[in-house]
Design an enzyme around this catalytic site. Structure first.
Site, PDB file in Angstrom:
ATOM      1  N   VAL A 286      -5.289  -0.129   2.997  1.00 41.48           N
ATOM      2  CA  VAL A 286      -5.311  -1.591   2.942  1.00 41.48           C
ATOM      3  C   VAL A 286      -6.438  -2.079   2.034  1.00 41.48           C
ATOM      4  CG1 VAL A 286      -5.786  -3.685   4.296  1.00 41.48           C
ATOM      5  CG2 VAL A 286      -4.195  -1.960   5.170  1.00 41.48           C
TER       6      VAL A 286
ATOM      7  N   SER B  53     -13.474  -0.331  10.151  1.00 35.48           N
ATOM      8  CA  SER B  53     -12.645  -0.090   8.972  1.00 35.48           C
ATOM      9  C   SER B  53     -13.065  -0.960   7.799  1.00 35.48           C
ATOM     10  CB  SER B  53     -11.173  -0.365   9.304  1.00 35.48           C
ATOM     11  OG  SER B  53     -10.386  -0.315   8.128  1.00 35.48           O
ATOM     12  N   ALA B  54     -13.021  -0.363   6.604  1.00 37.81           N
ATOM     13  CA  ALA B  54     -13.292  -1.102   5.369  1.00 37.81           C
ATOM     14  C   ALA B  54     -12.219  -2.152   5.089  1.00 37.81           C
ATOM     15  CB  ALA B  54     -13.381  -0.134   4.195  1.00 37.81           C
ATOM     16  N   ASP B  55     -11.085  -2.064   5.787  1.00 39.58           N
ATOM     17  CA  ASP B  55     -10.018  -3.073   5.615  1.00 39.58           C
ATOM     18  C   ASP B  55     -10.568  -4.475   5.850  1.00 39.58           C
ATOM     19  OD1 ASP B  55      -8.441  -0.844   5.337  1.00 39.58           O
ATOM     20  OD2 ASP B  55      -7.225  -1.201   7.118  1.00 39.58           O
TER      21      ASP B  55
ATOM     22  N   GLU C 237       0.849  -1.197   0.000  1.00 40.88           N
ATOM     23  CA  GLU C 237       0.000   0.000   0.000  1.00 40.88           C
ATOM     24  C   GLU C 237       0.880   1.242   0.000  1.00 40.88           C
ATOM     25  OE1 GLU C 237      -1.385   1.881   3.531  1.00 40.88           O
ATOM     26  OE2 GLU C 237      -1.281  -0.002   4.645  1.00 40.88           O
TER      27      GLU C 237
ATOM     28  N   ASP D 261     -18.297   2.599  13.696  1.00 42.33           N
ATOM     29  CA  ASP D 261     -17.028   2.819  12.999  1.00 42.33           C
ATOM     30  C   ASP D 261     -16.223   1.526  12.896  1.00 42.33           C
ATOM     31  OD1 ASP D 261     -14.789   3.847  11.827  1.00 42.33           O
ATOM     32  OD2 ASP D 261     -14.413   5.398  13.333  1.00 42.33           O
TER      33      ASP D 261
ATOM     34  N   LYS E 224      -4.040  -1.936  14.524  1.00 37.13           N
ATOM     35  CA  LYS E 224      -3.595  -0.793  15.317  1.00 37.13           C
ATOM     36  C   LYS E 224      -4.041  -0.978  16.771  1.00 37.13           C
ATOM     37  CE  LYS E 224      -2.281   1.620  11.576  1.00 37.13           C
ATOM     38  NZ  LYS E 224      -2.957   0.929  10.477  1.00 37.13           N
TER      39      LYS E 224
ATOM     40  N   LYS F  44      -6.206  10.037   0.890  1.00 40.49           N
ATOM     41  CA  LYS F  44      -6.357   8.589   0.999  1.00 40.49           C
ATOM     42  C   LYS F  44      -7.397   8.053   0.021  1.00 40.49           C
ATOM     43  CE  LYS F  44      -5.231   7.391   5.809  1.00 40.49           C
ATOM     44  NZ  LYS F  44      -5.808   6.785   7.024  1.00 40.49           N
TER      45      LYS F  44
END
Length: 303
Positions: free
Chosen positions: A106, A140-142, A25, A138, A159, A85
């Site tokens: 990602v 993440s789309a990861d 990435e 919330d 993280k 991003k």
């Protein structure tokens, strides 16, 4: 599936010849990932690690409205200055609007890797379920991208400021095999163990390849977690204190969504007296090394 991606000459040749390629990435190499000149150092360290272990690095990005898989030196310089991003959901928008430079997260990189025929991807740490997600939603789309593209994502866990138990629960629900590379615990980026056991330990790259091959769902990926090298680990007690203060600060300032990660990482850098930067460099290089080994094993067993 196609993104009309531009492949660099070396990546196109490696894929045509059935040789190992590792996607990387570009967010980590931009101003949104690491401050200059550490971002440029991270780029060179990761590319060299992949090359040293017999694979071809393929950095992804949006340039002049076109997805790129593999970059020239001049294109890499543009990415180092990137401040916008691109997640998977943004790929179509970036193309339609002709974005000048978009650095891939990602989720976008996993998507581009799959479209290009690349099965292994290395990053620093993935996004996940955020703390307080039961109120904010919330996530993440990861995680969705990993669950919906047959790519092995190599990372140092998620993280540390995320809700790690819920992140693992989400991955389980989505059917993603989560593996620990020669380690029994799910890593938390700067620390080798989050205190949560990893669902499955693996000690050999060929086993990782077989997990992808034998996946129960045709589009599901694999998450391979690699703990940060021992000598670069930041003590859990120190990082937790910094994280608590940083998260409290984001809440007071109303910082949410994609803005949380760069803010928290910036706070960590300042409050660890810069110790987080060499840690970031070490784990990124280590992940690229393991990813290259897995990619080489994947191509050799497919031959």
């Amino acid at each position: 599936m196609t993104h009309n991606a531009v492949l660099s000459d070396d990546v196109a040749q490696a894929l045509a010849e059935g040789r190992a390629v590792v996607a990387l990435e570009s967010t980590i190499f931009s101003n949104l990932g690491l401050p200059a000149p550490a971002n440029a150092e991270a780029l060179e360290l990761c590319k060299q690690a992949v090359l040293d272990h017999g694979a071809t690095p393929a950095v992804t990005a949006i340039l002049d409205g076109r997805p790129h898989v593999g970059l020239t030196p001049d294109e890499e310089k543009r990415v180092l200055q990137g401040t916008r991003k691109v997640a998977e959901r943004d790929l179509s928008v970036a193309q339609a609007q002709g974005w000048d430079v978009g650095v891939t997260t990602v989720s976008a990189t996993v998507s581009l890797a799959h479209a290009a025929g690349i099965s292994v991807f290395a990053t620093g740490g993935i996004g996940g379920v955020h703390r307080g997600s039961e109120l904010t939603g919330d996530i993440s789309a990861d995680l969705d991208a990993i669950a919906n593209h047959p790519v092995i994502t190599v990372c140092a866990g998620a993280k540390a400021f995320l809700d790690l138990p819920r992140t693992l629960e989400y991955l389980e629900t989505a059917g993603v095999p989560v593996l620990g590379w020669q380690h029994d615990w799910f890593p938390a980026f700067y620390t080798r163990s989050s205190g949560l056991p990893v669902p499955h330990r693996v000690d050999d790259e060929r086993v990782v390849c077989d997990v992808l091959r034998f996946r129960a769902r045709p589009d599901t990926g694999v998450l391979l977690t690699v703990p940060i090298p021992v000598e670069h680990e930041i003590p859990e007690s120190r990082i937790n204190a910094v994280l608590t203060a940083a998260l409290d600060s984001t809440s007071r300032a109303g910082i949410t969504g994609p803005a949380v990660t760069p803010y928290v990482l910036g706070r960590i850098e300042r409050e660890t007296d810069g110790q987080s930067i060499p840690a970031n460099l070490a784990l990124a290089r280590n992940n690229a090394t393991i990813a290259a080994r897995v990619a080489v094993a994947l191509t050799s067993t497919a031959a």
